[in-house]
Write a protein that holds these residues in place. Structure first.
Motif, PDB file in Angstrom:
ATOM      1  N   TYR A   1     -60.687 -53.283  -0.448  1.00 35.97           N
ATOM      2  CA  TYR A   1     -61.351 -54.767  -1.678  1.00 35.97           C
ATOM      3  C   TYR A   1     -59.303 -55.220  -1.258  1.00 35.97           C
ATOM      4  N   LEU A   2     -59.792 -56.892  -0.796  1.00 38.59           N
ATOM      5  CA  LEU A   2     -58.238 -57.253  -0.894  1.00 38.59           C
ATOM      6  C   LEU A   2     -59.002 -58.285  -1.681  1.00 38.59           C
ATOM      7  N   LYS A   3     -57.563 -59.723  -2.268  1.00 33.30           N
ATOM      8  CA  LYS A   3     -57.918 -60.479  -3.471  1.00 33.30           C
ATOM      9  C   LYS A   3     -58.715 -61.449  -2.854  1.00 33.30           C
ATOM     10  N   THR A   4     -59.727 -62.691  -3.521  1.00 34.57           N
ATOM     11  CA  THR A   4     -60.454 -62.936  -3.419  1.00 34.57           C
ATOM     12  C   THR A   4     -59.424 -64.309  -2.480  1.00 34.57           C
ATOM     13  N   ASP A   5     -58.270 -64.635  -3.009  1.00 35.13           N
ATOM     14  CA  ASP A   5     -57.565 -65.706  -1.789  1.00 35.13           C
ATOM     15  C   ASP A   5     -56.968 -65.527  -0.710  1.00 35.13           C
ATOM     16  N   ALA A   6     -57.026 -64.063  -0.284  1.00 36.65           N
ATOM     17  CA  ALA A   6     -56.902 -63.443   1.047  1.00 36.65           C
ATOM     18  C   ALA A   6     -56.561 -65.022   1.849  1.00 36.65           C
ATOM     19  N   GLN A   7     -55.527 -64.520   2.654  1.00 33.85           N
ATOM     20  CA  GLN A   7     -55.781 -65.613   4.208  1.00 33.85           C
ATOM     21  C   GLN A   7     -55.923 -64.826   4.879  1.00 33.85           C
ATOM     22  N   GLN A   8     -56.036 -65.198   6.688  1.00 36.92           N
ATOM     23  CA  GLN A   8     -56.986 -64.585   7.318  1.00 36.92           C
ATOM     24  C   GLN A   8     -56.033 -63.893   7.821  1.00 36.92           C
ATOM     25  N   LYS A   9     -54.331 -64.297   7.603  1.00 39.98           N
ATOM     26  CA  LYS A   9     -52.987 -63.560   8.366  1.00 39.98           C
ATOM     27  C   LYS A   9     -53.232 -62.485   7.765  1.00 39.98           C
TER      28      LYS A   9
ATOM     29  N   SER B   1     -66.197 -58.809   6.121  1.00 33.75           N
ATOM     30  CA  SER B   1     -65.925 -60.224   5.221  1.00 33.75           C
ATOM     31  C   SER B   1     -66.901 -60.467   4.479  1.00 33.75           C
ATOM     32  N   LYS B   2     -66.203 -61.464   3.722  1.00 31.58           N
ATOM     33  CA  LYS B   2     -66.445 -61.869   2.236  1.00 31.58           C
ATOM     34  C   LYS B   2     -68.033 -62.701   2.815  1.00 31.58           C
ATOM     35  N   ASP B   3     -68.127 -63.489   3.467  1.00 32.34           N
ATOM     36  CA  ASP B   3     -69.656 -63.374   4.105  1.00 32.34           C
ATOM     37  C   ASP B   3     -70.489 -62.635   4.648  1.00 32.34           C
ATOM     38  N   ALA B   4     -70.113 -61.554   5.068  1.00 34.29           N
ATOM     39  CA  ALA B   4     -70.863 -61.211   6.125  1.00 34.29           C
ATOM     40  C   ALA B   4     -71.727 -59.821   4.152  1.00 34.29           C
TER      41      ALA B   4
ATOM     42  N   LEU C   1     -78.423 -67.416  -9.662  1.00 35.22           N
ATOM     43  CA  LEU C   1     -77.867 -67.038 -10.579  1.00 35.22           C
ATOM     44  C   LEU C   1     -76.435 -67.683 -10.533  1.00 35.22           C
ATOM     45  N   LEU C   2     -75.902 -66.392  -9.344  1.00 42.33           N
ATOM     46  CA  LEU C   2     -73.991 -66.447  -9.341  1.00 42.33           C
ATOM     47  C   LEU C   2     -73.575 -68.416  -8.635  1.00 42.33           C
ATOM     48  N   GLY C   3     -74.526 -68.250  -7.707  1.00 43.84           N
ATOM     49  CA  GLY C   3     -74.173 -69.536  -7.151  1.00 43.84           C
ATOM     50  C   GLY C   3     -73.200 -69.536  -5.586  1.00 43.84           C
ATOM     51  N   SER C   4     -72.035 -69.175  -6.455  1.00 41.36           N
ATOM     52  CA  SER C   4     -71.047 -69.078  -5.168  1.00 41.36           C
ATOM     53  C   SER C   4     -70.945 -67.396  -4.924  1.00 41.36           C
ATOM     54  N   ASN C   5     -70.134 -67.443  -4.607  1.00 46.34           N
ATOM     55  CA  ASN C   5     -69.873 -66.009  -3.530  1.00 46.34           C
ATOM     56  C   ASN C   5     -68.071 -65.408  -4.497  1.00 46.34           C
ATOM     57  N   PRO C   6     -68.449 -64.364  -5.188  1.00 45.54           N
ATOM     58  CA  PRO C   6     -67.831 -63.583  -6.281  1.00 45.54           C
ATOM     59  C   PRO C   6     -67.315 -62.256  -5.376  1.00 45.54           C
ATOM     60  N   LEU C   7     -68.144 -62.482  -4.007  1.00 45.55           N
ATOM     61  CA  LEU C   7     -67.341 -60.525  -3.757  1.00 45.55           C
ATOM     62  C   LEU C   7     -66.023 -61.135  -2.519  1.00 45.55           C
ATOM     63  N   PRO C   8     -64.732 -60.257  -2.256  1.00 43.46           N
ATOM     64  CA  PRO C   8     -63.615 -60.823  -1.925  1.00 43.46           C
ATOM     65  C   PRO C   8     -64.316 -59.848   0.124  1.00 43.46           C
TER      66      PRO C   8
ATOM     67  N   TYR D   1     -71.697 -61.310   0.696  1.00 45.72           N
ATOM     68  CA  TYR D   1     -72.394 -62.089   0.395  1.00 45.72           C
ATOM     69  C   TYR D   1     -73.271 -61.925   0.741  1.00 45.72           C
ATOM     70  N   LYS D   2     -74.268 -61.842   2.168  1.00 47.83           N
ATOM     71  CA  LYS D   2     -75.300 -61.896   3.044  1.00 47.83           C
ATOM     72  C   LYS D   2     -76.167 -60.882   2.422  1.00 47.83           C
ATOM     73  N   THR D   3     -75.395 -59.661   2.523  1.00 50.65           N
ATOM     74  CA  THR D   3     -76.482 -58.387   2.674  1.00 50.65           C
ATOM     75  C   THR D   3     -76.901 -58.247   1.204  1.00 50.65           C
ATOM     76  N   GLU D   4     -76.070 -58.748   0.303  1.00 49.79           N
ATOM     77  CA  GLU D   4     -75.631 -58.017  -1.085  1.00 49.79           C
ATOM     78  C   GLU D   4     -76.831 -58.840  -1.434  1.00 49.79           C
ATOM     79  N   ARG D   5     -77.049 -60.506  -1.171  1.00 47.30           N
ATOM     80  CA  ARG D   5     -77.794 -60.903  -1.480  1.00 47.30           C
ATOM     81  C   ARG D   5     -79.733 -61.315  -0.828  1.00 47.30           C
ATOM     82  N   GLU D   6     -79.792 -60.518   0.081  1.00 49.85           N
ATOM     83  CA  GLU D   6     -80.726 -59.774  -0.141  1.00 49.85           C
ATOM     84  C   GLU D   6     -81.212 -58.943  -0.316  1.00 49.85           C
ATOM     85  N   ARG D   7     -80.810 -58.273  -0.880  1.00 46.13           N
ATOM     86  CA  ARG D   7     -80.263 -56.808  -2.234  1.00 46.13           C
ATOM     87  C   ARG D   7     -81.092 -57.327  -2.923  1.00 46.13           C
TER      88      ARG D   7
END
Ligand SMILES: Nc1ncnc2c1ncn2[C@@H]1O[C@H](COP(=O)(O)OP(=O)(O)OP(=O)(O)O)[C@@H](O)[C@H]1O
Ligand SMILES: [Mg+2]
Lengths: 242, 297
Positions: free
Chosen positions: B61-69, B91-94, B109-116, B96-102
């Motif tokens: 797991y990377l830190k949530t503030d990790a940049q592309q570099k 990626s955190k977006d991918a 409830l969470l609203g924003s994406n907490p996943l790294p 988020y998508k799978t977890e949200r489907e599940r």
């Protein structure tokens, strides 16, 4: 043809089956090796065919020192001798015809040679009617004759026979001896081991006697009739019997 | 050498010694049959074990503030580690998508994406998983772990599951290897012994042949050919039985259950080829070699 000098054979450290024996047999001779049971006759025969190795001494056959024949050459040496074993040693899974043919097959003899020679030798030994019998379908005398036929089918220069009249009746024995005599007449050297003393006396040939592994007698018979024909021989044998 | 003569001799011996020949043939048949069943079973089992071991993974797991570099740098570090076979980037977006489907309600409830951002790594050898973890996040003196790259937050594998999988599949694989080895040795001994028995009954014959002037190979060739015939007949019969069983039982089942058609079981033609060659080789070499003792006349 055969020369033993100082030949000794021990089966165990303590007693020896042959205790330093020496003799020479010349080409064309007919020689008996006699002695009581256990005197070492079969041992001498086994040394001759390299079934056993002597403990000491030297054996020469046709000028060749047997000790110096390397193992892979032994089969080729054996093809020069016809051997008639005390226990016949026929191949149980083969007919009379096939047993005799086998002796030709080991030397590379082809079908043609077998077709030529085997019926002849079987006629000579009086087995023409038993060609397709297996050894266990034959009498002792018949098996003995198959053994002779097999030993002689190659016309070896030397024929050795261990107790060829072993358990046979006198008439059959004479038949066998007559056969060996006839083979000897063709120039083959013949060495016969036997304890049948009456037979030996009648044959009037050279006799080497063994006792407890030593030679106690080696003499030519005085009345040796070298030129006797097979027929005269047979008549004399039968009359001596009566 | 006269092949026709030797072949005739071999056939004659088989006919005249029907019972020992039959025993030898039956031995070959049974052995090939057992091996023919056992080899695919071993392979399917080991294949299944390997498949389970393939599930041994670790997540970086990377830190949530990790940049592309940072992501690119960590990926390079992971890919340069020789014990790692493959690296999959989630990626955190991918994620988020799978977890949200599940679990749609919770993520609502969470609203924003907490996943790294996550790298999922598969080791070349599952047994190395602990070492890989140590390499990426060496244990610190105080008891916690440091990480080799500041962008990495944590390296995690499911310890419990991983250890259980490795232990069980390890035992299965070793057991199967042992059984296969034992069966192979037992087969050889069984065939060799049957041959020895049948030769022993004929040792007098061999002795006589030697005494009338036959060379070793003159006697041996028919025996070797006899072995070839016994191996061939026994092997072919066993393979025919195997083929019947395969076509009648295994193939229909395999259509229904994926399990039986495990991906790395041996091809049937290759299997029967191997078995046949082995049967003929063991049987003929066995005859030829066992004879040696009786040829010393
Ligand atoms: N393989 C062997 N092992 C040990 N001793 C043996 C063996 N063969 C023979 N002997 C012994 O050697 C001696 C000579 O035996 P051999 O067979 O040469 O006698 P033989 O003169 O042929 O007797 P027969 O007239 O009974 O055939 C005997 O005392 C015998 O017990
Ligand atoms: Mg004897």
């Amino acid at each position: 043809m055969i020369s033993f000098s100082g030949v000794e054979k021990r089966y165990s450290a303590t007693d020896s089956a042959l205790d330093g024996i020496s003799f020479d047999i010349f080409p064309g001779e007919f020689v008996f090796l006699v002695g009581h049971s256990g005197s070492g006759k079969s041992t001498a025969m086994k040394l001759l065919i390299k079934e056993l190795e002597p403990t000491a001494g030297e054996i020469r056959v046709a000028g060749r020192d047997l000790q110096k024949i390397p193992r892979p050459r032994v089969p080729y040496y054996r093809r020069n001798l016809g051997v008639i074993f005390q226990d016949y040693k026929l191949l149980p899974n083969r007919t009379v015809y096939e047993n005799v043919a086998y002796a030709l097959q080991v030397t590379g003899g082809g079908r043609r040679e077998i077709r030529d020679k085997v019926p002849d030798i079987l006629r000579l030994t009086g087995l023409s009617t038993k060609l397709h019998n297996y050894p266990d379908q034959l009498s002792g005398g018949e098996q003995q004759r198959v053994a002779i036929a097999r030993a002689f089918v190659n016309h070896p220069p030397l024929l050795i026979a261990d107790e060829p009249t072993g358990n046979l009746d006198p008439e059959t024995s004479i038949g066998i001896m007559q056969l060996l005599y006839r083979i000897n007449q063709t120039g083959t050297t013949v060495l016969v081991a036997t304890h049948d003393v009456s037979m030996v006396d009648k044959m009037r040939r050279r006799v080497i006697e063994l006792s407890e592994g030593r030679i106690v007698r080696d003499e030519q018979s005085a009345a040796y009739a070298a030129a006797e024909s097979t027929r005269e021989f047979a008549i004399r044998m039968r009359s001596a019997q009566g | 050498m006269k092949p026709v003569f030797f072949l005739r001799e071999a056939l004659r011996a088989l006919k005249r010694n029907a019972i020992p020949s039959f025993a030898a043939m039956a031995t070959v048949l049974v052995t090939v049959l057992v091996l023919g069943v056992f080899i695919p079973v071993v392979q399917a089992t080991t294949g299944a074990a390997n498949e389970v071991r393939g599930k041994v993974i670790a997540d970086v797991y990377l830190k949530t503030d990790a940049q592309q570099k940072d992501v690119d740098r960590v990926e390079r570090v992971l890919k340069s580690e020789p014990m790692i076979k493959s690296v999959e980037f989630i990626s955190k977006d991918a994620a988020y998508k799978t977890e949200r489907e599940r679990n749609p309600k919770a993520y609502e409830l969470l609203g924003s994406n907490p996943l790294p951002d996550t790298f999922r790594i598969t080791p070349g050898n599952p047994d190395d998983i602990a070492k890989i973890k140590d390499a990426l996040a060496p244990e610190a003196a105080g008891g916690g772990r440091t990480v080799i790259d500041p962008a990495i937050d944590e390296v995690r594998n499911r310890e419990e599951d991983t250890n259980k999988i490795l232990a069980v599949t390890g035992v299965v694989k070793i057991t199967m290897a042992l059984l296969a080895g034992l069966l192979g040795v037992a087969s050889m001994l069984l065939i060799a012994n049957t041959i020895r028995l049948s030769l022993y009954a004929r040792r007098r014959e061999v002795e006589v042949m030697k005494l009338v002037g036959a060379t070793d190979w003159f006697i041996r060739w028919p025996f070797v050919l006899e072995g070839v015939i016994v191996g061939l007949v026994g092997g072919v019969l066993a393979i025919a039985l195997l083929a019947v069983v395969k076509i009648a039982v295994v193939d229909p089942l395999a259509a229904d259950f994926a399990l039986i058609a495990a991906p790395d079981t041996i091809d049937f033609p290759l299997l029967i080829g191997l078995l046949l060659v082995a049967a003929v080789a063991v049987s003929s070499l066995g005859s030829g070699l066992s004879l040696r003792k009786f040829l010393r006349v």
